[in-house]
Design a protein around this motif. Sequence first.
Motif, short mmCIF file in Angstrom:
data_model
loop_
_atom_site.label_atom_id
_atom_site.label_comp_id
_atom_site.label_asym_id
_atom_site.label_seq_id
_atom_site.Cartn_x
_atom_site.Cartn_y
_atom_site.Cartn_z
N LYS A 135 73.19 18.82 20.02
CA LYS A 135 74.18 19.89 20.13
C LYS A 135 73.74 21.01 21.06
CE LYS A 135 76.62 19.51 15.77
NZ LYS A 135 76.68 20.08 14.43
N TYR A 157 61.30 31.42 12.55
CA TYR A 157 60.80 30.30 13.35
C TYR A 157 59.44 29.84 12.84
CZ TYR A 157 58.95 27.73 17.30
OH TYR A 157 58.39 26.77 18.08
N LYS A 213 72.08 26.64 10.06
CA LYS A 213 71.60 25.49 9.29
C LYS A 213 72.19 25.45 7.89
CE LYS A 213 67.33 23.86 11.08
NZ LYS A 213 65.90 23.79 10.89
N GLU A 229 65.63 25.47 20.04
CA GLU A 229 65.18 24.09 19.90
C GLU A 229 64.88 23.75 18.45
OE1 GLU A 229 61.91 23.67 22.55
OE2 GLU A 229 63.22 23.65 24.30
N GLN A 230 64.43 24.77 17.69
CA GLN A 230 64.13 24.48 16.29
C GLN A 230 65.38 24.46 15.43
OE1 GLN A 230 62.40 27.39 13.79
NE2 GLN A 230 60.92 25.97 12.96
#
Lengths: 152, 133, 84, 508
Positions: free
Chosen positions: D120, D368, D166, D113-114
């Motif tokens: 997506k 995280y 990312k 989720e992060q």
Amino acid sequence: MSEHIVIKRVSNFIIPFIQLFSLYVIAHGDISPGGGFQGGVIFGASIILYVIAFGMKDGRTRISEILTDFMNSIGVLLFAGIGLACVIMGGAYLEYTKLAGSAGEGHGSHAEHALHLAGHLGIYGIEIGIGIVVASVMITIFFETANTQDDD
Amino acid sequence: MIEIILGKYNYWIYIALMMIGFYAMIAKENLVKKILGMNIFQTGVILLYVSISKVSGGTVPIIWDKGGPYDNPLPHVLMLTAIVVSVSTTAVALALIVRIYKSYGTIEDDQIVVINSHDGDKEIPSEKASTII
Amino acid sequence: MFYWAAIIIILCAMLVLYRAIKGPIICDRVLAINAIGTKAVILIALSGYIFERPHFLDIALTYALINFIATIAFQKYREMGRLD
Amino acid sequence: MSFGPTTFISAAGSTPVLVIVIPLLAAMLAPIVSRIHRSVGWYLATTATFIAFLLSLSLLYTVIDGGTVSYRMGSWAPPMGIEYVVSYFNGFVLAVIAFISFIITLYGKKSVEQEIPEQKIPFFYSAYLLFIAGIMGIVITGDIFNLYVFVEITALSGYALIAMGKDRKALMASYNYLILGTIGATFLVLGIGYLYIATGTLNMNDLMQRLPEIYDSTTVITAFAFIMVGLCLKLALFPLHIWLPNVYTYSPSIVSALMAATSTKVMAFVLLRIMFTVFTPEFVLEVVPVTKILIVMSCVAIIMGSLIALGQTNIKRMLAYSSIGQIGYITLGAAIATETAMTGSLIHILNHALMKGMLFMVVGAVVYKTGIVNIKDMEGLGKRMPWTMAAFTIGAMSMIGFPFTVGFISKWYLATGAIGAGMWYLVPVLLVSSIMTAFYFWRVVESVYFKGRSARIDTLKSPHHSDEAPFGMVVTTLFLAGLCIYFGLWASGPVEVAKNAAAFLLGS
């Protein structure tokens, strides 16, 4: 491309025939060249032709993003579902003849006919599933690569 | 010697195609050209499979009332799968290239290496992190 | 008979191929590629006659469709710089 | 349709195919059901991997009780149709893979989720489940071309998963992996083609029976060479490893964990399988001296992987290079080719999946919570995330090969196997690599426990929240850490299975 009336008219005329032909290719996949993959490609090509002639916006109103996403999944689900149905009917995975159920048991022309029919229908189901997947994947790839807007 | 060259020409063609593709995959800097090379590379293998399925005097392996010897259909079917794989790999690669172009502004491998070395090995940005702790 | 027709078509395709490689402007090349595609369609149909396999007509039809779409797509891209 | 008793009997008999079909179905359902609610994807993935795990466990028990299970797709007899075979050997690996992927899925909810953009996430889970389905297919299939298809399914979904990282470098990592992975897979399919030319069959059992007559033919040797090169590229044996560090470093945490724990392990498994069940031990030991080459390459991989890991500052990259070294252990055991060494190699597939999966999960938890990936920024983290860092320490000890951890078991079997085979000169290699492993893990442990807080951590301070990672992440990580100890103390269960598998492979 508003002024390109020739391409628009020709495309309008030809697209139904392309789609009909794609259905023919899918339906005759088990006894002639072609099949789900080829038919799906032809169907996808017809949509691509539509988008080229009429533009992306018009194309997306006909084939929305949600629809292609659903088609992607449903095609594979159809494939896997038919396989699972064969398992549930007591056969091996993708053993189509088991789909005949009790009609296929015993001897005689009737049972043989049922088995034959079940085998063909099983393959048709698989071919249609593949056709749906391939067509929607073709359309998705085209929409994604032809898209010039920055939406990432 | 001449029999080896002429009698097994399908192998020579497939090797030539593979090596052309392999060269392009390794030597070209442009990412799209690498993908083109990859396609040629895979086509070489497809050619190998399809050419070994030929039965002398055989015809297309679709059942047909005229009968006669058919070519071996199995390699054809295998290559149908390989073609699908090849197409999907190309699609994934092109999608990647589009995103690479969007974030780097170039698709030349050497320029991207330079940009990456300027970037350094910085941390993965984690915008939530400062608010969570 | 069909053999000769096929050979002549291949020769014609080679002539057009020269134009496709040499072609000074892009229109020449596109037109040449389109013409080669058309010849390929006829060649597939002819080989259907040669091997006595009517199934080849399906393939020729498909190839004609794809060729048509590819040409339109290319022309649109050349003119507009995009496909959508 | 009637649901009689036959339904359940045939469904139970169809376990080998259901193991693959259930993740596949879930993969296709994920984008659809995620329209109901966005977190449905995770529940679906967890359920699917859990069912797959249960099925693979039941398969393993069936195999232990009743010997090899063979499943015919569509009831076509094996040389014609595709056959799924579960023996001691791959039943074991299948259970390991299913277990690890279940734990990692359980772990990954918050992390995904992060790290993944919200729109997506459905497609992320779709690709994720497809990856798992593909990897299980690789393990279970008995048809060599089907193996290639599953390798490509795994690779394609893997490319998509990596590219969701990312950092923009994830894109280039994915692209380079795509190029090299395709070369590897194409060599694999080329080798399969040569085998098909030589024998006219694609079924692995059939190949094993038909190949020995023509072992001296050039075609077979060429096929073997192509397959070996392709697989070594896929499993990142040392000189062919360049794609791996970037992939593990820049992909999302959960993908790093999953790939580190499963994908290269499975490729090493395929290597073992091709070497010993498609070809025979006589071929790899006598006809072509491939084991000798592989011993040298494995030693180089072990030493160089550890050596390069010593110099890394990014912890994910350090773990990636450590993985390259650990792959060397698996291939080393395979190359020594005695029963003890092979047991060590197989048990290392389980152990390394546990350890490396867990270490990447720890790193995922750290990322995280803090976003830190550099080792020197981790100073003082031991006080702030005590449970996570305790798990890391256990993993590090296990990697070094401390007694009472799983790492010790596999190193013990490898070393005794090497001595038993008269290759005592391999023992120093294992020792040196253990020392180097100790060095590079010590850097992290020192930085975590024995240094003051780094400036980077102090900036993240806030009094209101706990510093530990979310409950789900910590529990799963600690569970794996516990297993690392458990299987180190009571190793007899997996060792027994691995021994049987090794005996099966060596045909004795």
